[in-house]
Design a protein around this motif. Sequence first.
Motif, PDB file in Angstrom:
ATOM      1  N   ALA A 240       0.823  -1.201   0.000  1.00  0.00           N
ATOM      2  CA  ALA A 240       0.000   0.000   0.000  1.00  0.00           C
ATOM      3  C   ALA A 240       0.862   1.258   0.000  1.00  0.00           C
ATOM      4  CB  ALA A 240      -0.936  -0.014   1.211  1.00  0.00           C
ATOM      5  N   GLN A 241       1.922   1.268   0.805  1.00  0.00           N
ATOM      6  CA  GLN A 241       2.799   2.439   0.836  1.00  0.00           C
ATOM      7  C   GLN A 241       3.503   2.645  -0.504  1.00  0.00           C
ATOM      8  OE1 GLN A 241       5.249   1.625   4.332  1.00  0.00           O
ATOM      9  NE2 GLN A 241       4.020   3.012   5.582  1.00  0.00           N
ATOM     10  N   ALA A 242       3.922   1.561  -1.137  1.00  0.00           N
ATOM     11  CA  ALA A 242       4.571   1.688  -2.445  1.00  0.00           C
ATOM     12  C   ALA A 242       3.609   2.255  -3.479  1.00  0.00           C
ATOM     13  CB  ALA A 242       5.101   0.329  -2.905  1.00  0.00           C
ATOM     14  N   LEU A 243       2.328   1.867  -3.409  1.00  0.00           N
ATOM     15  CA  LEU A 243       1.340   2.392  -4.341  1.00  0.00           C
ATOM     16  C   LEU A 243       1.078   3.877  -4.063  1.00  0.00           C
ATOM     17  CD1 LEU A 243      -0.504   1.790  -6.708  1.00  0.00           C
ATOM     18  CD2 LEU A 243      -2.261   1.038  -5.076  1.00  0.00           C
ATOM     19  N   VAL A 244       1.103   4.271  -2.788  1.00  0.00           N
ATOM     20  CA  VAL A 244       0.985   5.692  -2.453  1.00  0.00           C
ATOM     21  C   VAL A 244       2.133   6.475  -3.098  1.00  0.00           C
ATOM     22  CG1 VAL A 244       1.170   7.374  -0.580  1.00  0.00           C
ATOM     23  CG2 VAL A 244      -0.305   5.378  -0.309  1.00  0.00           C
ATOM     24  N   ALA A 245       3.371   5.946  -2.951  1.00  0.00           N
ATOM     25  CA  ALA A 245       4.539   6.622  -3.525  1.00  0.00           C
ATOM     26  C   ALA A 245       4.390   6.767  -5.034  1.00  0.00           C
ATOM     27  CB  ALA A 245       5.805   5.850  -3.178  1.00  0.00           C
ATOM     28  N   ALA A 246       3.984   5.698  -5.712  1.00  0.00           N
ATOM     29  CA  ALA A 246       3.800   5.758  -7.162  1.00  0.00           C
ATOM     30  C   ALA A 246       2.722   6.776  -7.525  1.00  0.00           C
ATOM     31  CB  ALA A 246       3.426   4.379  -7.695  1.00  0.00           C
ATOM     32  N   GLY A 247       1.596   6.723  -6.815  1.00  0.00           N
ATOM     33  CA  GLY A 247       0.471   7.590  -7.135  1.00  0.00           C
ATOM     34  C   GLY A 247       0.764   9.064  -6.952  1.00  0.00           C
ATOM     35  N   ARG A 248       1.680   9.396  -6.066  1.00  0.00           N
ATOM     36  CA  ARG A 248       2.004  10.805  -5.828  1.00  0.00           C
ATOM     37  C   ARG A 248       2.878  11.407  -6.930  1.00  0.00           C
ATOM     38  NH1 ARG A 248       2.672  11.361   0.770  1.00  0.00           N
ATOM     39  NH2 ARG A 248       0.462  10.975   1.211  1.00  0.00           N
ATOM     40  N   THR A 249       3.286  10.597  -7.871  1.00  0.00           N
ATOM     41  CA  THR A 249       4.045  11.118  -9.014  1.00  0.00           C
ATOM     42  C   THR A 249       3.214  11.088 -10.296  1.00  0.00           C
ATOM     43  OG1 THR A 249       4.996   8.984  -9.701  1.00  0.00           O
ATOM     44  CG2 THR A 249       6.149  10.178  -7.945  1.00  0.00           C
ATOM     45  N   VAL A 250       1.914  10.840 -10.150  1.00  0.00           N
ATOM     46  CA  VAL A 250       1.013  10.681 -11.296  1.00  0.00           C
ATOM     47  C   VAL A 250      -0.112  11.718 -11.188  1.00  0.00           C
ATOM     48  CG1 VAL A 250      -0.618   9.096 -12.406  1.00  0.00           C
ATOM     49  CG2 VAL A 250       1.529   8.225 -11.490  1.00  0.00           C
TER      50      VAL A 250
ATOM     51  N   THR B 150       3.198   4.674 -16.275  1.00  0.00           N
ATOM     52  CA  THR B 150       3.785   3.524 -15.589  1.00  0.00           C
ATOM     53  C   THR B 150       4.849   3.980 -14.600  1.00  0.00           C
ATOM     54  OG1 THR B 150       3.447   2.216 -17.600  1.00  0.00           O
ATOM     55  CG2 THR B 150       4.868   1.266 -15.905  1.00  0.00           C
ATOM     56  N   ARG B 151       4.811   3.385 -13.418  1.00  0.00           N
ATOM     57  CA  ARG B 151       5.798   3.677 -12.385  1.00  0.00           C
ATOM     58  C   ARG B 151       6.373   2.381 -11.820  1.00  0.00           C
ATOM     59  NH1 ARG B 151       5.445   7.847 -14.570  1.00  0.00           N
ATOM     60  NH2 ARG B 151       4.874   9.878 -13.697  1.00  0.00           N
ATOM     61  N   ARG B 152       7.648   2.444 -11.491  1.00  0.00           N
ATOM     62  CA  ARG B 152       8.304   1.331 -10.789  1.00  0.00           C
ATOM     63  C   ARG B 152       8.785   1.859  -9.444  1.00  0.00           C
ATOM     64  NH1 ARG B 152      12.328  -1.297 -14.407  1.00  0.00           N
ATOM     65  NH2 ARG B 152      13.583   0.562 -14.004  1.00  0.00           N
ATOM     66  N   VAL B 153       8.553   1.101  -8.385  1.00  0.00           N
ATOM     67  CA  VAL B 153       8.918   1.527  -7.035  1.00  0.00           C
ATOM     68  C   VAL B 153       9.763   0.432  -6.388  1.00  0.00           C
ATOM     69  CG1 VAL B 153       8.078   2.310  -4.786  1.00  0.00           C
ATOM     70  CG2 VAL B 153       6.720   2.758  -6.843  1.00  0.00           C
ATOM     71  N   VAL B 154      10.866   0.834  -5.780  1.00  0.00           N
ATOM     72  CA  VAL B 154      11.698  -0.085  -5.005  1.00  0.00           C
ATOM     73  C   VAL B 154      11.700   0.401  -3.561  1.00  0.00           C
ATOM     74  CG1 VAL B 154      13.988  -1.075  -4.668  1.00  0.00           C
ATOM     75  CG2 VAL B 154      13.143  -0.669  -6.987  1.00  0.00           C
ATOM     76  N   ALA B 155      11.361  -0.492  -2.633  1.00  0.00           N
ATOM     77  CA  ALA B 155      11.391  -0.179  -1.205  1.00  0.00           C
ATOM     78  C   ALA B 155      12.707  -0.695  -0.626  1.00  0.00           C
ATOM     79  CB  ALA B 155      10.209  -0.837  -0.500  1.00  0.00           C
ATOM     80  N   VAL B 156      13.397   0.176   0.097  1.00  0.00           N
ATOM     81  CA  VAL B 156      14.739  -0.146   0.581  1.00  0.00           C
ATOM     82  C   VAL B 156      14.811   0.011   2.095  1.00  0.00           C
ATOM     83  CG1 VAL B 156      17.186   0.490   0.459  1.00  0.00           C
ATOM     84  CG2 VAL B 156      15.752   0.615  -1.588  1.00  0.00           C
ATOM     85  N   GLN B 157      15.454  -0.955   2.737  1.00  0.00           N
ATOM     86  CA  GLN B 157      15.782  -0.884   4.165  1.00  0.00           C
ATOM     87  C   GLN B 157      17.205  -1.372   4.369  1.00  0.00           C
ATOM     88  OE1 GLN B 157      12.660  -3.174   6.236  1.00  0.00           O
ATOM     89  NE2 GLN B 157      12.170  -1.299   7.358  1.00  0.00           N
ATOM     90  N   HIS B 158      17.940  -0.713   5.224  1.00  0.00           N
ATOM     91  CA  HIS B 158      19.310  -1.115   5.545  1.00  0.00           C
ATOM     92  C   HIS B 158      20.150  -1.295   4.278  1.00  0.00           C
ATOM     93  CE1 HIS B 158      17.754  -1.586   9.568  1.00  0.00           C
ATOM     94  NE2 HIS B 158      16.982  -2.606   9.225  1.00  0.00           N
ATOM     95  N   GLY B 159      19.883  -0.454   3.282  1.00  0.00           N
ATOM     96  CA  GLY B 159      20.672  -0.474   2.051  1.00  0.00           C
ATOM     97  C   GLY B 159      20.323  -1.581   1.081  1.00  0.00           C
ATOM     98  N   LYS B 160      19.256  -2.347   1.348  1.00  0.00           N
ATOM     99  CA  LYS B 160      18.892  -3.464   0.470  1.00  0.00           C
ATOM    100  C   LYS B 160      17.418  -3.369   0.076  1.00  0.00           C
ATOM    101  CE  LYS B 160      22.226  -6.728   2.448  1.00  0.00           C
ATOM    102  NZ  LYS B 160      22.396  -8.035   3.135  1.00  0.00           N
ATOM    103  N   PRO B 161      17.086  -3.764  -1.159  1.00  0.00           N
ATOM    104  CA  PRO B 161      15.674  -3.764  -1.565  1.00  0.00           C
ATOM    105  C   PRO B 161      14.897  -4.863  -0.830  1.00  0.00           C
ATOM    106  CG  PRO B 161      17.037  -4.719  -3.291  1.00  0.00           C
ATOM    107  CD  PRO B 161      17.983  -4.186  -2.265  1.00  0.00           C
ATOM    108  N   VAL B 162      13.740  -4.500  -0.301  1.00  0.00           N
ATOM    109  CA  VAL B 162      12.890  -5.477   0.383  1.00  0.00           C
ATOM    110  C   VAL B 162      11.607  -5.757  -0.399  1.00  0.00           C
ATOM    111  CG1 VAL B 162      13.792  -4.881   2.665  1.00  0.00           C
ATOM    112  CG2 VAL B 162      11.767  -3.684   1.793  1.00  0.00           C
ATOM    113  N   PHE B 163      11.301  -4.881  -1.371  1.00  0.00           N
ATOM    114  CA  PHE B 163      10.027  -5.002  -2.085  1.00  0.00           C
ATOM    115  C   PHE B 163      10.128  -4.228  -3.388  1.00  0.00           C
ATOM    116  CE2 PHE B 163       5.781  -3.208  -2.992  1.00  0.00           C
ATOM    117  CZ  PHE B 163       4.981  -4.338  -2.959  1.00  0.00           C
ATOM    118  N   GLY B 164       9.516  -4.771  -4.444  1.00  0.00           N
ATOM    119  CA  GLY B 164       9.477  -4.076  -5.721  1.00  0.00           C
ATOM    120  C   GLY B 164       8.073  -4.091  -6.291  1.00  0.00           C
ATOM    121  N   LEU B 165       7.662  -2.964  -6.851  1.00  0.00           N
ATOM    122  CA  LEU B 165       6.303  -2.840  -7.386  1.00  0.00           C
ATOM    123  C   LEU B 165       6.329  -2.113  -8.718  1.00  0.00           C
ATOM    124  CD1 LEU B 165       2.988  -1.915  -5.726  1.00  0.00           C
ATOM    125  CD2 LEU B 165       3.941  -0.238  -7.297  1.00  0.00           C
ATOM    126  N   SER B 166       5.539  -2.592  -9.659  1.00  0.00           N
ATOM    127  CA  SER B 166       5.241  -1.861 -10.892  1.00  0.00           C
ATOM    128  C   SER B 166       3.755  -1.567 -10.898  1.00  0.00           C
ATOM    129  CB  SER B 166       5.614  -2.682 -12.130  1.00  0.00           C
ATOM    130  OG  SER B 166       7.010  -2.850 -12.214  1.00  0.00           O
TER     131      SER B 166
END
Length: 293
Positions: free
Chosen positions: A41-51, A89-105
Amino acid sequence: MSEALHALLDLLDLERIEEDLFRGRSRAAVIPRVFGGQVAAQALVAAGRTVPEDRHAHSLHAYFLRPGDPEAPIVYAVDRIRDGRSFTTRRVVAVQHGKPVFGLSASFQAPEEGLDHQASMPDAPDPATLPTFEERLRDYPHLDPGVAARIAEARAAVDLRYVDEPPFGAYGTPREPRSQVWFRTNGKLEGALDRHLLHVVLATYVSDMTLLDSVLLAHGRGGWAVGDVVGASLDHAMWFHRPFRADEWLLYDQESPSASGGRGLGQARIHTRDGRLAVSVVQEGVVRVPRRH
């Protein structure tokens, strides 16, 4: 609006730290990792705020890469893949501790007329005739009180009503790999909150709560709540067909066509109360039986 829903909306309201960079936080989880519905849900919020707001999300495809740390912030980096005349189209990468934990298109579309048909809504009882989730939990003395309290707290922002017993309520006997729940937010979304994107984001959040229930039902397993299965989401896809409101009753009709190789597949349709097919969902997850069982 309930306090729990207010807290959830606050959790989904990301901090913008750069043009296409956002920061989110987590809350205490029922299990020692970030709830998958939250990060999606947070990744979709991030994508949506650039659209542009007149372009509505029509699909998302996501992979859960690593367990999220609920004690650390999550940074969401948005890549503006395409801005076309009809689709964005948006691609979102969620990062924690320097590593990707989740990816969304995610893909967004400008309003458009076209062919229209849909699958029929399945039969289901009126949600008003069903016990609330909290009422169901009181009927399960086999659940550890601490576990039951954490489950109730995690779902407090949503009025979630099972049509039949959930896996952890009547485990031990395999049954048809199908589960139905009615859900809506515990409170109305009004004023500035009544936005198309927020209704879609909240449905995304809820969609990860129960989708693999049908996998457990097929094998008479109760899930992590009773300790007879270890599981985690692997990938998740949603298609948003028609407008809907997350603060009005939605029927989540779920089934599992297959489980093998330590993985289970769930697929579902979400219908509005008046019968419109609003969303299609597919998810695969890890479903493992601990060695002691």
